[in-house]
Design a protein around this motif. Structure first.
Motif, PDB file in Angstrom:
ATOM      1  N   ALA A 153       0.878  -1.146  -0.054  1.00  0.00           N
ATOM      2  CA  ALA A 153      -0.002  -0.011   0.095  1.00  0.00           C
ATOM      3  C   ALA A 153       1.028   1.457   0.194  1.00  0.00           C
ATOM      4  O   ALA A 153       2.058   1.251   0.585  1.00  0.00           O
ATOM      5  CB  ALA A 153      -0.862   0.018   0.966  1.00  0.00           C
ATOM      6  N   GLU A 154       0.208   2.385  -0.498  1.00  0.00           N
ATOM      7  CA  GLU A 154       0.807   3.674  -0.103  1.00  0.00           C
ATOM      8  C   GLU A 154       0.420   4.398   0.880  1.00  0.00           C
ATOM      9  O   GLU A 154      -0.561   4.294   1.302  1.00  0.00           O
ATOM     10  CB  GLU A 154       0.413   4.390  -1.307  1.00  0.00           C
ATOM     11  CG  GLU A 154       0.870   4.104  -2.602  1.00  0.00           C
ATOM     12  CD  GLU A 154       0.379   4.700  -3.916  1.00  0.00           C
ATOM     13  OE1 GLU A 154       0.069   5.892  -4.036  1.00  0.00           O
ATOM     14  OE2 GLU A 154      -0.234   4.047  -4.799  1.00  0.00           O
ATOM     15  N   ARG A 155       1.542   4.919   1.471  1.00  0.00           N
ATOM     16  CA  ARG A 155       1.301   5.490   3.039  1.00  0.00           C
ATOM     17  C   ARG A 155       1.061   6.960   3.071  1.00  0.00           C
ATOM     18  O   ARG A 155       0.796   7.576   4.015  1.00  0.00           O
ATOM     19  CB  ARG A 155       2.464   5.169   3.960  1.00  0.00           C
ATOM     20  CG  ARG A 155       2.838   3.580   3.883  1.00  0.00           C
ATOM     21  CD  ARG A 155       3.788   3.248   5.017  1.00  0.00           C
ATOM     22  NE  ARG A 155       3.359   3.708   6.433  1.00  0.00           N
ATOM     23  CZ  ARG A 155       3.978   3.219   7.380  1.00  0.00           C
ATOM     24  NH1 ARG A 155       4.886   2.619   7.551  1.00  0.00           N
ATOM     25  NH2 ARG A 155       3.428   3.715   8.582  1.00  0.00           N
ATOM     26  N   ASP A 156       1.224   7.712   1.807  1.00  0.00           N
ATOM     27  CA  ASP A 156       1.395   9.129   1.981  1.00  0.00           C
ATOM     28  C   ASP A 156      -0.221   9.749   1.083  1.00  0.00           C
ATOM     29  O   ASP A 156      -0.368  10.846   0.808  1.00  0.00           O
ATOM     30  CB  ASP A 156       2.285   9.864   1.045  1.00  0.00           C
ATOM     31  CG  ASP A 156       2.467   9.248  -0.319  1.00  0.00           C
ATOM     32  OD1 ASP A 156       1.685   8.343  -0.636  1.00  0.00           O
ATOM     33  OD2 ASP A 156       3.466   9.725  -0.835  1.00  0.00           O
ATOM     34  N   VAL A 157      -1.219   8.737   1.033  1.00  0.00           N
ATOM     35  CA  VAL A 157      -2.525   9.146   0.298  1.00  0.00           C
ATOM     36  C   VAL A 157      -3.696   9.358   1.519  1.00  0.00           C
ATOM     37  O   VAL A 157      -3.589   8.769   2.462  1.00  0.00           O
ATOM     38  CB  VAL A 157      -2.988   7.879  -0.456  1.00  0.00           C
ATOM     39  CG1 VAL A 157      -4.377   8.029  -0.648  1.00  0.00           C
ATOM     40  CG2 VAL A 157      -1.847   7.591  -1.697  1.00  0.00           C
ATOM     41  N   LEU A 158      -4.220  10.462   1.424  1.00  0.00           N
ATOM     42  CA  LEU A 158      -5.005  10.716   2.510  1.00  0.00           C
ATOM     43  C   LEU A 158      -6.404  10.754   1.977  1.00  0.00           C
ATOM     44  O   LEU A 158      -7.602  10.803   2.761  1.00  0.00           O
ATOM     45  CB  LEU A 158      -4.812  12.018   3.015  1.00  0.00           C
ATOM     46  CG  LEU A 158      -3.758  12.057   4.081  1.00  0.00           C
ATOM     47  CD1 LEU A 158      -3.334  13.531   4.551  1.00  0.00           C
ATOM     48  CD2 LEU A 158      -3.774  11.225   5.440  1.00  0.00           C
ATOM     49  N   ARG A 159      -6.818  11.022   0.513  1.00  0.00           N
ATOM     50  CA  ARG A 159      -8.088  10.766   0.017  1.00  0.00           C
ATOM     51  C   ARG A 159      -7.999   9.952  -1.346  1.00  0.00           C
ATOM     52  O   ARG A 159      -7.207   9.838  -1.890  1.00  0.00           O
ATOM     53  CB  ARG A 159      -8.566  12.322  -0.613  1.00  0.00           C
ATOM     54  CG  ARG A 159      -8.658  13.240   0.434  1.00  0.00           C
ATOM     55  CD  ARG A 159      -8.847  14.757  -0.271  1.00  0.00           C
ATOM     56  NE  ARG A 159      -9.000  15.894   0.473  1.00  0.00           N
ATOM     57  CZ  ARG A 159      -9.941  16.457   1.210  1.00  0.00           C
ATOM     58  NH1 ARG A 159     -11.322  15.879   0.961  1.00  0.00           N
ATOM     59  NH2 ARG A 159     -10.011  17.275   1.927  1.00  0.00           N
ATOM     60  N   VAL A 160      -9.154   9.140  -1.252  1.00  0.00           N
ATOM     61  CA  VAL A 160      -9.257   8.376  -2.407  1.00  0.00           C
ATOM     62  C   VAL A 160     -10.640   8.304  -2.846  1.00  0.00           C
ATOM     63  O   VAL A 160     -11.595   8.698  -2.326  1.00  0.00           O
ATOM     64  CB  VAL A 160      -8.981   6.798  -2.081  1.00  0.00           C
ATOM     65  CG1 VAL A 160      -7.396   6.729  -1.743  1.00  0.00           C
ATOM     66  CG2 VAL A 160      -9.819   6.424  -0.840  1.00  0.00           C
TER      67      VAL A 160
END
Lengths: 139, 139
Positions: free
Chosen positions: A65-72
């Motif tokens: 997973a990516e850890r720097d994503v806050l909105r999807v």
């Protein structure tokens, strides 16, 4: 001030026919295969009492997973407006801990076979908990 | 070979009237007080869409737990035979991640008020997830 980091130690790994992230269902009850949970020898005493038929919660570390994503977009559906990751089950989030409710099929020394797990082959396992009864007297 | 460790970063902390471990109920629905979840400024976008009335899962790091315990008496009751920690909800376990199902009471900038949380004041928060609908079409 940033908070101090916390160190997790994997207690095992998932062995699954799922190897391609593109093939993985979003949730276990959406067509995921059965899988093995293979535990580290050092933690085997912790499995004592887990039996076929039990419903358990498996906590994993979603290492792809990516850890720097806050909105999807929820469920990756671009027709749905973006939401905060904490309001979705996206694997992408600051601490990508996977939470999987599964039923135990069999227990074999250091391996536990479970039904319908959407985690990819090789995913680290960090914790296992029983599903709680809704009745405190049965806990 | 031991598996490589994993680093978690706290995304916030619990603010609660519960400060003494001896006073904390074992589960939220066993008399726990309401509490604030106070988030780090850097992750606030991730809360987007969380609203009063939502049922959420809060994952915490139980920083006062013991990590070298593999068997416990369930619920600390010595009249019950010891079981593996992965078959109990004991806080003591190799990776003491707390899992709390709570209802959101209010949302106030970087704070979220929740009903009946058994975590102690100051407990680090590591993730928040929505409770999944049992119906995949509603996810």
């Amino acid at each position: 001030m940033s908070p101090a980091p916390i160190e997790l130690t994997p207690i095992g790994r998932v062995e699954s026919p799922l190897t391609d992230p593109g093939d993985a269902p979003k949730q276990g009850d959406e067509g995921a295969p059965d899988a093995w949970l293979v535990f580290e020898p050092a933690v085997l005493d912790g499995l004592d009492g887990i039996r076929p038929g039990d419903d358990i919660l498996v906590l994993t570390w979603l290492d792809r997973a990516e850890r720097d994503v806050l909105r999807v977009h929820p469920r990756g559906d671009v027709s749905r407006p973006p939401e905060g990751v904490f309001n979705t089950r996206s694997q992408h989030r600051p601490n990508p801990i996977g939470l999987h409710r599964v039923t135990v099929v069999s227990v074999d020394d250091r391996r536990v076979r479970v039904r319908s797990l959407e985690a990819l082959d090789g995913t680290p396992i960090v914790d296992v908990k029983p599903v709680l009864s809704g009745d405190p007297d049965e806990r």
